[in-house]
Write a protein that holds these residues in place. Structure first.
Motif, mmCIF file in Angstrom:
data_model
loop_
_atom_site.group_PDB
_atom_site.id
_atom_site.type_symbol
_atom_site.label_atom_id
_atom_site.label_comp_id
_atom_site.label_asym_id
_atom_site.label_seq_id
_atom_site.Cartn_x
_atom_site.Cartn_y
_atom_site.Cartn_z
ATOM 1 N N ALA A 259 0.784 -1.241 0.000
ATOM 2 C CA ALA A 259 0.000 0.000 0.000
ATOM 3 C C ALA A 259 0.813 1.286 0.000
ATOM 4 O O ALA A 259 0.315 2.320 -0.434
ATOM 5 C CB ALA A 259 -0.938 0.014 1.220
ATOM 6 N N TRP A 260 2.055 1.255 0.462
ATOM 7 C CA TRP A 260 2.747 2.525 0.711
ATOM 8 C C TRP A 260 3.240 3.221 -0.546
ATOM 9 O O TRP A 260 3.770 4.323 -0.481
ATOM 10 C CB TRP A 260 3.899 2.294 1.680
ATOM 11 C CG TRP A 260 3.421 2.009 3.080
ATOM 12 C CD1 TRP A 260 2.127 1.910 3.500
ATOM 13 C CD2 TRP A 260 4.222 1.789 4.230
ATOM 14 N NE1 TRP A 260 2.066 1.636 4.849
ATOM 15 C CE2 TRP A 260 3.356 1.552 5.324
ATOM 16 C CE3 TRP A 260 5.595 1.737 4.457
ATOM 17 C CZ2 TRP A 260 3.822 1.294 6.608
ATOM 18 C CZ3 TRP A 260 6.063 1.483 5.745
ATOM 19 C CH2 TRP A 260 5.183 1.269 6.807
ATOM 20 N N HIS A 261 3.096 2.596 -1.703
ATOM 21 C CA HIS A 261 3.450 3.265 -2.962
ATOM 22 C C HIS A 261 2.251 3.971 -3.572
ATOM 23 O O HIS A 261 2.382 4.662 -4.591
ATOM 24 C CB HIS A 261 4.001 2.249 -3.968
ATOM 25 C CG HIS A 261 3.102 1.078 -4.201
ATOM 26 N ND1 HIS A 261 2.002 1.120 -5.028
ATOM 27 C CD2 HIS A 261 3.132 -0.181 -3.684
ATOM 28 C CE1 HIS A 261 1.405 -0.050 -5.041
ATOM 29 N NE2 HIS A 261 2.061 -0.864 -4.225
ATOM 30 N N LYS A 262 1.069 3.826 -2.985
ATOM 31 C CA LYS A 262 -0.158 4.370 -3.576
ATOM 32 C C LYS A 262 -0.240 5.884 -3.387
ATOM 33 O O LYS A 262 0.161 6.429 -2.361
ATOM 34 C CB LYS A 262 -1.378 3.681 -2.982
ATOM 35 C CG LYS A 262 -1.455 2.197 -3.344
ATOM 36 C CD LYS A 262 -2.720 1.551 -2.795
ATOM 37 C CE LYS A 262 -2.797 0.085 -3.219
ATOM 38 N NZ LYS A 262 -4.013 -0.579 -2.696
ATOM 39 N N THR A 263 -0.817 6.522 -4.392
ATOM 40 C CA THR A 263 -0.904 7.986 -4.389
ATOM 41 C C THR A 263 -1.818 8.492 -3.276
ATOM 42 O O THR A 263 -1.537 9.523 -2.647
ATOM 43 C CB THR A 263 -1.435 8.475 -5.754
ATOM 44 O OG1 THR A 263 -0.598 7.962 -6.780
ATOM 45 C CG2 THR A 263 -1.436 9.998 -5.817
ATOM 46 N N ASP A 264 -2.899 7.787 -3.001
ATOM 47 C CA ASP A 264 -3.879 8.282 -2.036
ATOM 48 C C ASP A 264 -3.579 7.876 -0.595
ATOM 49 O O ASP A 264 -4.415 8.034 0.294
ATOM 50 C CB ASP A 264 -5.281 7.811 -2.418
ATOM 51 C CG ASP A 264 -5.387 6.293 -2.494
ATOM 52 O OD1 ASP A 264 -4.356 5.608 -2.263
ATOM 53 O OD2 ASP A 264 -6.487 5.780 -2.798
ATOM 54 N N ARG A 294 8.631 8.820 0.658
ATOM 55 C CA ARG A 294 7.582 9.402 -0.177
ATOM 56 C C ARG A 294 7.802 10.914 -0.286
ATOM 57 O O ARG A 294 8.252 11.557 0.658
ATOM 58 C CB ARG A 294 6.183 9.141 0.415
ATOM 59 C CG ARG A 294 5.719 7.698 0.296
ATOM 60 C CD ARG A 294 4.428 7.471 1.076
ATOM 61 N NE ARG A 294 3.321 8.317 0.630
ATOM 62 C CZ ARG A 294 2.499 7.998 -0.370
ATOM 63 N NH1 ARG A 294 2.657 6.865 -1.031
ATOM 64 N NH2 ARG A 294 1.505 8.809 -0.689
ATOM 65 N N PHE A 322 8.332 4.125 -7.577
ATOM 66 C CA PHE A 322 6.973 4.269 -8.073
ATOM 67 C C PHE A 322 6.664 5.749 -8.271
ATOM 68 O O PHE A 322 7.004 6.581 -7.416
ATOM 69 C CB PHE A 322 5.958 3.683 -7.087
ATOM 70 C CG PHE A 322 6.205 2.236 -6.744
ATOM 71 C CD1 PHE A 322 5.504 1.231 -7.392
ATOM 72 C CD2 PHE A 322 7.139 1.885 -5.777
ATOM 73 C CE1 PHE A 322 5.725 -0.104 -7.074
ATOM 74 C CE2 PHE A 322 7.369 0.556 -5.452
ATOM 75 C CZ PHE A 322 6.658 -0.444 -6.104
ATOM 76 N N ASN A 324 3.354 8.080 -9.004
ATOM 77 C CA ASN A 324 1.887 8.071 -9.074
ATOM 78 C C ASN A 324 1.344 6.644 -9.138
ATOM 79 O O ASN A 324 0.499 6.298 -9.980
ATOM 80 C CB ASN A 324 1.380 8.893 -10.265
ATOM 81 C CG ASN A 324 1.574 10.376 -10.047
ATOM 82 O OD1 ASN A 324 1.724 10.843 -8.911
ATOM 83 N ND2 ASN A 324 1.595 11.144 -11.133
ATOM 84 N N ASN A 325 1.884 5.797 -8.249
ATOM 85 C CA ASN A 325 1.438 4.419 -8.075
ATOM 86 C C ASN A 325 1.878 3.487 -9.204
ATOM 87 O O ASN A 325 1.486 2.322 -9.242
ATOM 88 C CB ASN A 325 -0.094 4.359 -7.943
ATOM 89 C CG ASN A 325 -0.570 3.079 -7.293
ATOM 90 O OD1 ASN A 325 0.137 2.491 -6.468
ATOM 91 N ND2 ASN A 325 -1.769 2.647 -7.646
ATOM 92 N N THR A 353 3.164 12.089 -6.840
ATOM 93 C CA THR A 353 3.758 11.392 -5.704
ATOM 94 C C THR A 353 4.842 10.426 -6.183
ATOM 95 O O THR A 353 4.611 9.623 -7.096
ATOM 96 C CB THR A 353 2.694 10.605 -4.922
ATOM 97 O OG1 THR A 353 1.681 11.501 -4.461
ATOM 98 C CG2 THR A 353 3.331 9.896 -3.724
#
Length: 648
Positions: A259-264, A294, A322, A324-325, A353
């Motif tokens: 999850a920690w690469h996700k934009t949101d 990040r 990554f 933007n995811n 991101t």
């Protein structure tokens, strides 16, 4: 009866196929299309065929012959040839082979460890113009595949082809080797062949024959141990299992993997760190395992619409990136520069991101200082330095490193040098020593022994052997201190007592934070200076900076004498001389004053009334050492101490 006849026919066909296969002429991989042969020397060209078979070489409408011995090896003598070409060489026997596009020139073996091996591809951003203008059919390169053999000397290399310099091929060339060849070709218009036989991390004893190793009992004993396949299998199995278990646990326990690469992702509770830096200096402390970074950045619309690249300097150790995811790239170990292409459509105008997953198995992890960190378009850059968010994904115990079997004594000599020994050469350029800094005094014996070993087995007398002294590297120290790197440079300096050797001093062009400094052009040029003097007979060339010769003590002063002073001694920055240290008989060194008096240097310190020894640039990274000659070449570091094996 019919079955018997069929069986006999099958047997006869099988035997016939063996004979035909065995009769085919085989050439060593070096003797192949595009090769460079050494000019002005009688050549022995060799290969294999059936025992007793007559082999004929046709060259320039003349024929030369040889006959295979009982083992199936043949050799044909070709008289001396002047520089030139291209030509074809036609070998014939029961079968025939034509070797095309052959030139005669000067052949140089490029060997050592990673700084010689390092290809132009790794420095392509620095040398874009050089690469674009590299087309030259008379500079050619043969890359010897990495391989080891502890049991016996191999008869041929395991692969490789000759490639002429052009913007595509040059990316595979040794960068140091290319710039060396480029300079020599520009001066003498003689074709240059480079045989790149180097391996990153390799110590000098890996490049010595078993016979030569007998003078070094510990290395000889280790070479015997690794003749055992079972020993190698056991070590590899243990190393692989240890690493697989470590990484499996790290991945399984990494809280951020999904999850920690996700934009949101809400990262408001993450801690902050200033990049570039090692995370040991951040609130998370000096841990090993997985750490996530990040950063949110605003991209102006003007940067979009063209190819974008992401520069992340160097990261210790492995990273996955990554944007933007979207995964854009990964690097598995610390040394390569991080340069990732960002596909079109991933970045957008406004907020974006970047997430970086870093795995560090031992030592300090993080982003290396004084390296480039930015996003670049064709016309603009956006810095990525400054505040990032950081969070630990998994804490792991340090991972014990692997056993680098390929670096063990004799292995590289047997597989990467022995197959070259029948191929005549002009000389060797050598860049190595970093892996021997743990025992620098032994290097004063082992390095000359390796040179003698190669010369004896190449059977070409004292061919030129030109080498690079270690660059400046690691943190600058504020006080005089002991240094394995400095001591190894002293061993390299002493190796100049070996006939037909030359040394390129590069303590001014290294990088404190990178064992692979990018400036390979000046390294190649300084090796070429040595070649001009030693090989091509240019007695007017000043090929080196000042080299320490002798010292004399007068009262509280030490008077130093140098060779290679050129038009005179000076300082590179026009300021007073720096990085001289002086000591009494107790060898407790302090910084000293130094001044130039004619072709000598006077060194003293009020703190040392009875001086005994002087050191210059004696440090891992002697940044600020400024003694040079008026030609601009830096002086070699040195000590006036008697520094030999008996002191250890």
């Amino acid at each position: 009866m019919k079955m018997v006849r069929n069986t006999l026919l099958i047997i006869l066909l099988f035997v016939s196929s063996i004979v035909v296969t065995h009769a085919q002429i085989k050439l060593p991989r070096l003797i192949s299309d595009g090769m460079v042969l050494q000019r002005d020397i009688q050549l022995s060209l060799w290969g294999w065929a059936s025992p007793g078979e007559k082999i004929q070489l046709t060259f320039q409408n003349k024929k030369y012959e040889g006959t295979t011995d009982a083992s199936g090896k043949w050799a044909i003598q070709l008289p001396k040839q002047k520089a030139g070409g291209p030509y074809d060489l036609h070998f014939s026997g029961t079968t025939s082979i034509t070797v095309k596009n052959v030139v005669f020139g000067d052949v140089w073996v490029c060997s050592g460890q990673s700084n010689m091996e390092l290809p132009m591809e790794r420095v392509k951003e620095k040398y874009r113009t050089e690469i674009a203008q590299s087309e030259n059919q008379f500079i050619r390169h043969f890359l010897v595949p990495d391989r080891y053999n502890f049991k016996q000397e191999e008869q041929d290399v395991s692969g490789g082809i000759w490639e002429a310099a052009n913007p595509k091929n040059i990316l595979n060339f040794s960068a140091v080797g290319y710039f060396f060849a480029k300079d020599l070709y520009a001066r003498y218009q003689v074709p240059i062949g480079l045989i790149n036989s180097a391996l990153g991390g390799s110590p000098v004893e890996a490049w010595m024959s078993e016979e030569a190793l007998k003078k070094f009992p510990n290395h000889y004993k280790e070479a015997q141990r690794f003749k055992s396949d079972s020993v190698i299998r056991a070590i590899e199995a243990s190393d692989n299992k240890r690493a697989q278990d470590w990484y499996a646990t790290a991945n399984a326990t990494d809280k951020g993997l999904k999850a920690w690469h996700k934009t949101d992702l809400d990262d408001t509770d993450w801690q902050s760190i200033n990049v570039p830096a090692y995370w040991a200096s951040s609130p998370i402390g000096n841990v090993n395992g997985v750490v996530w970074y990040r950063k949110k950045i605003n991209i102006p619309s003007a940067m979009l619409g063209t190819k974008l690249s992401l520069w992340l300097g160097r990261i210790v150790d492995a990273d996955s990136v990554f944007v933007n995811n979207v995964f854009v790239g990964t690097t598995s170990y610390q040394y390569p520069p991080r340069r990732y292409e960002v596909p079109a459509g991933i970045l957008k105008a406004g907020e974006n991101t970047i997430a970086v997953r870093v795995i560090n198995s031992a030592g300090r992890g993080g982003f290396v200082e004084d390296k480039p960190y930015f996003i670049a378009s064709a016309s603009d850059t956006l810095s990525l330095e400054g505040q990032w968010k950081i969070k630990v994904g998994a804490i792991m115990p340090p991972l014990q490193g692997p056993t680098f079997i390929r670096w063990k004594p004799v292995g590289l000599y047997n597989a990467m040098i022995a197959p070259l020994l029948s191929f005549p050469i002009k000389g060797v350029i050598w860049y190595q020593g970093e892996s021997n800094t743990g025992n620098p005094v032994e290097y004063a014996s082992s390095f000359p022994a390796m040179i003698s070993n190669w010369r004896e087995n190449w059977k070409q007398g004292d061919f030129p052997f030109l080498f690079v002294q270690l660059a400046n590297f690691m943190q600058v120290k504020t006080e005089p201190t002991e240094s394995g790197w400095a001591a190894l440079r002293q061993s390299q300096l002493k190796t100049l007592n070996v006939p037909a050797t030359g040394m390129a001093v590069i303590i001014d062009i290294g990088e404190w934070n990178d064992i692979h400094p990018l400036n390979k052009e000046d390294v190649g040029k300084r090796l070429a200076f040595q070649a001009q003097r030693i090989v091509y007979g240019d007695k007017k060339i000043v090929a080196s900076g000042p080299l320490y010769q002798s010292s004399a003590i007068k009262g509280n002063q030490v008077i130093l004498t140098f060779s290679s002073t050129g038009k005179g001694l000076t300082s590179s920055d026009g300021k007073e001389l720096k990085y001289f240290a002086i000591a009494g008989a107790d060898k407790k060194f302090v910084w000293a004053k130094a001044k130039i008096e004619g072709d000598k240097i006077v060194v003293w310190s009020d703190a040392i009334p009875n001086p005994a020894f002087v050191r210059y640039a004696w440090a891992d990274n002697p940044e600020g050492a400024n003694l040079c000659n008026k030609e601009g070449l830096p002086a070699s570091p040195f000590t006036t101490e008697q520094f030999d094996v008996s002191e250890r």
